[in-house]
Design an enzyme around this catalytic site. Structure first.
Site, PDB file in Angstrom:
ATOM      1  N   VAL A   1      -8.638 -11.184   3.077  1.00  0.00           N
ATOM      2  CA  VAL A   1      -8.636 -11.605   4.484  1.00  0.00           C
ATOM      3  C   VAL A   1      -9.864 -12.451   4.822  1.00  0.00           C
ATOM      4  CG1 VAL A   1      -8.911 -10.707   6.840  1.00  0.00           C
ATOM      5  CG2 VAL A   1      -7.142  -9.792   5.349  1.00  0.00           C
TER       6      VAL A   1
ATOM      7  N   THR B   1     -10.867  -1.355   4.644  1.00  0.00           N
ATOM      8  CA  THR B   1     -10.758  -0.071   5.349  1.00  0.00           C
ATOM      9  C   THR B   1      -9.721   0.785   4.602  1.00  0.00           C
ATOM     10  OG1 THR B   1      -9.150  -1.139   6.827  1.00  0.00           O
ATOM     11  CG2 THR B   1     -11.394  -0.912   7.646  1.00  0.00           C
TER      12      THR B   1
ATOM     13  N   GLU C   1      -5.683  -9.161  11.833  1.00  0.00           N
ATOM     14  CA  GLU C   1      -5.136 -10.253  11.018  1.00  0.00           C
ATOM     15  C   GLU C   1      -3.764  -9.853  10.476  1.00  0.00           C
ATOM     16  OE1 GLU C   1      -6.193 -13.455  10.508  1.00  0.00           O
ATOM     17  OE2 GLU C   1      -4.203 -13.401   9.639  1.00  0.00           O
TER      18      GLU C   1
ATOM     19  N   LEU D   1      -1.998 -11.997   8.180  1.00  0.00           N
ATOM     20  CA  LEU D   1      -1.599 -12.809   7.025  1.00  0.00           C
ATOM     21  C   LEU D   1      -1.026 -11.933   5.912  1.00  0.00           C
ATOM     22  CD1 LEU D   1      -3.865 -12.355   4.596  1.00  0.00           C
ATOM     23  CD2 LEU D   1      -5.199 -13.894   5.993  1.00  0.00           C
ATOM     24  N   ARG D   2      -0.168 -12.547   5.099  1.00  0.00           N
ATOM     25  CA  ARG D   2       0.426 -11.839   3.949  1.00  0.00           C
ATOM     26  C   ARG D   2      -0.129 -12.434   2.668  1.00  0.00           C
ATOM     27  NH1 ARG D   2       6.256 -13.798   5.320  1.00  0.00           N
ATOM     28  NH2 ARG D   2       4.908 -15.602   5.648  1.00  0.00           N
TER      29      ARG D   2
ATOM     30  N   LEU E   1      14.837  -6.389   4.952  1.00  0.00           N
ATOM     31  CA  LEU E   1      15.981  -5.521   4.641  1.00  0.00           C
ATOM     32  C   LEU E   1      16.322  -5.669   3.160  1.00  0.00           C
ATOM     33  CD1 LEU E   1      18.313  -5.942   7.767  1.00  0.00           C
ATOM     34  CD2 LEU E   1      16.864  -3.997   7.176  1.00  0.00           C
TER      35      LEU E   1
ATOM     36  N   CYS F   1      -1.871  -2.728   2.331  1.00  0.00           N
ATOM     37  CA  CYS F   1      -1.774  -2.518   3.786  1.00  0.00           C
ATOM     38  C   CYS F   1      -0.760  -1.466   4.217  1.00  0.00           C
ATOM     39  CB  CYS F   1      -1.478  -3.842   4.476  1.00  0.00           C
ATOM     40  SG  CYS F   1      -2.858  -4.974   4.363  1.00  0.00           S
TER      41      CYS F   1
HETATM   42  P1  NAD Z   1     -10.863  -6.518   0.120  1.00  0.00           P
HETATM   43  O1  NAD Z   1     -11.111  -5.170  -0.407  1.00  0.00           O
HETATM   44  O2  NAD Z   1     -10.108  -7.513  -0.675  1.00  0.00           O
HETATM   45  O3  NAD Z   1     -12.255  -7.209   0.517  1.00  0.00           O
HETATM   46  C1  NAD Z   1     -13.298  -6.577   1.212  1.00  0.00           C
HETATM   47  C2  NAD Z   1     -14.604  -7.319   0.892  1.00  0.00           C
HETATM   48  O4  NAD Z   1     -15.632  -6.798   1.725  1.00  0.00           O
HETATM   49  C3  NAD Z   1     -15.087  -7.135  -0.549  1.00  0.00           C
HETATM   50  O5  NAD Z   1     -15.352  -8.399  -1.127  1.00  0.00           O
HETATM   51  C4  NAD Z   1     -16.380  -6.324  -0.403  1.00  0.00           C
HETATM   52  O6  NAD Z   1     -17.347  -6.635  -1.397  1.00  0.00           O
HETATM   53  C5  NAD Z   1     -16.834  -6.768   0.981  1.00  0.00           C
HETATM   54  N1  NAD Z   1     -17.779  -5.836   1.619  1.00  0.00           N
HETATM   55  C6  NAD Z   1     -17.683  -4.496   1.735  1.00  0.00           C
HETATM   56  N2  NAD Z   1     -18.759  -4.008   2.387  1.00  0.00           N
HETATM   57  C7  NAD Z   1     -19.554  -5.057   2.691  1.00  0.00           C
HETATM   58  C8  NAD Z   1     -20.810  -5.191   3.348  1.00  0.00           C
HETATM   59  N3  NAD Z   1     -21.467  -4.132   3.811  1.00  0.00           N
HETATM   60  N4  NAD Z   1     -21.335  -6.436   3.467  1.00  0.00           N
HETATM   61  C9  NAD Z   1     -20.686  -7.516   2.982  1.00  0.00           C
HETATM   62  N5  NAD Z   1     -19.500  -7.439   2.347  1.00  0.00           N
HETATM   63  C10 NAD Z   1     -18.943  -6.224   2.206  1.00  0.00           C
HETATM   64  O7  NAD Z   1     -10.130  -6.297   1.532  1.00  0.00           O
HETATM   65  P2  NAD Z   1      -8.956  -7.158   2.188  1.00  0.00           P
HETATM   66  O8  NAD Z   1      -7.674  -6.949   1.476  1.00  0.00           O
HETATM   67  O9  NAD Z   1      -9.460  -8.544   2.445  1.00  0.00           O
HETATM   68  O10 NAD Z   1      -8.822  -6.406   3.593  1.00  0.00           O
HETATM   69  C11 NAD Z   1      -9.843  -6.458   4.566  1.00  0.00           C
HETATM   70  C12 NAD Z   1      -9.313  -5.850   5.857  1.00  0.00           C
HETATM   71  O11 NAD Z   1      -8.239  -6.657   6.367  1.00  0.00           O
HETATM   72  C13 NAD Z   1      -8.724  -4.443   5.694  1.00  0.00           C
HETATM   73  O12 NAD Z   1      -8.995  -3.714   6.845  1.00  0.00           O
HETATM   74  C14 NAD Z   1      -7.241  -4.705   5.578  1.00  0.00           C
HETATM   75  O13 NAD Z   1      -6.467  -3.618   6.012  1.00  0.00           O
HETATM   76  C15 NAD Z   1      -7.057  -5.877   6.513  1.00  0.00           C
HETATM   77  N6  NAD Z   1      -5.902  -6.724   6.201  1.00  0.00           N
HETATM   78  C16 NAD Z   1      -5.610  -7.014   4.897  1.00  0.00           C
HETATM   79  C17 NAD Z   1      -4.543  -7.845   4.600  1.00  0.00           C
HETATM   80  C18 NAD Z   1      -4.189  -8.152   3.177  1.00  0.00           C
HETATM   81  O14 NAD Z   1      -3.107  -8.685   2.952  1.00  0.00           O
HETATM   82  N7  NAD Z   1      -5.041  -7.872   2.205  1.00  0.00           N
HETATM   83  C19 NAD Z   1      -3.777  -8.405   5.642  1.00  0.00           C
HETATM   84  C20 NAD Z   1      -4.121  -8.127   6.967  1.00  0.00           C
HETATM   85  C21 NAD Z   1      -5.201  -7.271   7.230  1.00  0.00           C
END
Ligand code: NAD
Length: 433
Positions: free
Chosen positions: A11, A86, A151, A153-154, A253, A263
């Site tokens: 994201v 998270t 967010e 996005l997929r 579906l 997610c």
């Molecule tokens: P991810 O695990 O791919 O990336 C998280 C990043 O945060 C990592 O690079 C990590 O090193 C960094 N990080 C952690 N603690 C940190 C700190 N203290 N300082 C700086 N960097 C730090 O996570 P993601 O898949 O990008 O998801 C992030 C959030 O977005 C989540 O809450 C998720 O639910 C949400 N989300 C994800 C998606 C998806 O498709 N992946 C879509 C919509 C929403």
């Protein structure tokens, strides 16, 4: 405008690169120095179509930079996005360790008025929590506003999703910050993307509600698929006819091995947890979780019924990621199914176009192949676990010569049962004859 994005995962990195593409000056911050170095050199480390090009263009044009120095990144930024992970903890609730850490750092380094926008998916009330952590950690008092900007996005189509979203949700407590957020998203206003402007708490809930509903649709059609198998009906026709009803719609579906990814599973667990904390029995959410787990177990049983007792059998897996066009294997159904088969004594040889590096870290006992045919060679059965395009036109005559038994479990229904039988395979999809 100068902004910074904390967290360069799926994201944060995509958001940062897309905001840079909008013309903003973006500093992306990550605590992982290896990631920062790789991104600064123009290598995204994650597999996402179009991302490397976007990254390199914006790096070259000077609108995008990467650092592990949050203090410096914050100094010049008006808006600070939080996009850290998270994940679920053991009880199913969202683990906010990284969010809390970042909030404390933001408080510590605040040097002027800032907008702090939470992009991570977080439980209702987190914006208040982040606000209080920032305040507690401020060395000097500076005003700031908290925005909840979930967010949607997929993975696999994240750039297009960010650039042309179905909607943008902004939760905030005053007009000043709304104006800043609208300015930030101006290119999306121009293409008439709908904006839902609301309270922080409503914005936080919207994200969970949307993901829980999509997960519900998947579990619903999987239950229909299971009934179809018992009745002798075809779930594709059931889904198509359902989807032609405009009140239902055709998306989500598709029957299969259950939902996965970083997610849906964690978000529906988190929403159940939120409900329990409020003493509310979120019956649909609980049922969706149970149906999804059972679906994955049913896939193990299906494979066993086709291949025979897994002990000492060799099973080929095509696809490890939770969906195509990503390298993300978090909570992927294939991983659960493989683990169960390994426990039962099976040997697994797998191929995935992008997910094998990640899979090697958590499934070292699996043998990894260079392509689909190498995976199939000498196997007692073939499982299609992810619908990558590469698997849609396999050479079945060649496969038949390679497999020890002509057995195919197509967990994504990408082939026609009648055709596969004609070709001489013992074939089973999900919810089809
Ligand atoms: P991810 O695990 O791919 O990336 C998280 C990043 O945060 C990592 O690079 C990590 O090193 C960094 N990080 C952690 N603690 C940190 C700190 N203290 N300082 C700086 N960097 C730090 O996570 P993601 O898949 O990008 O998801 C992030 C959030 O977005 C989540 O809450 C998720 O639910 C949400 N989300 C994800 C998606 C998806 O498709 N992946 C879509 C919509 C929403």
């Amino acid at each position: 405008m100068n902004i910074c994005v904390i967290g360069t995962g799926y994201v944060g990195l995509v958001s940062g690169a897309c905001f840079a593409e909008f013309g903003l000056n973006v500093t992306c911050v990550d605590k992982d120095k290896t990631k920062v170095d790789s991104l600064s050199a123009g290598n995204s480390l994650i597999y996402e179509p179009g991302l490397n090009e976007l990254l390199n263009r914006n790096l070259k044009e000077g609108r995008l930079r990467f650092t592990d120095d949050l203090k410096k990144a914050m100094e010049q930024s008006l808006v600070i996005f939080i996009a850290v992970g998270t994940p679920s903890d053991e009880s199913g609730q969202a683990d906010l360790t990284d969010v809390r850490q970042v909030a404390a750092d933001i408080g510590r380094y605040m040097n002027d008025y800032k907008v702090v926008a939470i992009k991570s998916t977080v439980p209702v009330g987190t914006s208040r929590l982040v606000e209080s952590i920032i305040r507690e950690n401020q060395a000097e008092e500076h005003s700031f506003d908290l925005v909840s900007n979930p967010e949607f996005l997929r993975e696999g189509s994240s750039i297009e999703d960010f650039m042309r979203p179905n909607r943008v949700v902004i939760g905030a407590r005053n007009e000043r910050v709304m104006a800043i957020m609208k300015d930030l998203y101006r290119p999306l206003y121009l293409i008439e993307v709908p904006f839902v402007v609301t309270s922080n708490e409503t914005a936080e809930l919207i994200k969970y509600a949307a993901n829980a509903f999509l997960a519900t649709k998947i579990s619903f059609i999987n239950e229909m698929a299971n009934l179809c198998e018992m009745i002798g009906a075809d779930v594709h026709q059931v889904a198509r006819a359902m989807g032609l009803d405009q009140r239902i719609g055709p998306k989500f579906l598709h029957p299969g091995p259950g939902f996965g990814g970083s997610c849906f599973p964690k978000d529906i667990h988190a929403l159940s947890h939120i409900s329990r904390a409020l003493d509310y029995d979120f019956k649909i959410g609980e049922a969706v979780i149970q149906v999804n787990r059972r679906q994955q177990e049913l896939m193990v049983a299906k494979i066993e019924s086709l291949v025979g007792n897994p002990d000492n059998r060799k099973i080929a897996f095509l696809g490890l990621t939770f969906k195509p066009n990503t390298d993300d294997i978090r909570d992927a159904p294939a991983i659960f199914i493989i683990r169960e088969l390994l426990k039962k004594g099976a040997g697994i040889k797998a191929f995935d176009p992008a997910g094998m590096d990640n899979a090697r870290k958590i499934l070292p006992e699996v043998e990894y192949a260079g392509d689909a045919y190498e995976a199939a060679a000498g196997a007692d059965g073939l499982v299609i676990a992810t619908e990558w395009n590469q698997f849609r036109n396999l050479d079945w005559n060649r496969m038949k010569g390679l497999l020890r038994q002509p057995v195919v479990a197509d967990l994504r229904n990408i082939y026609e049962p009648a055709r596969m039988k004609e070709l001489g395979f013992i074939y089973s999809g999900v919810g089809r004859q």
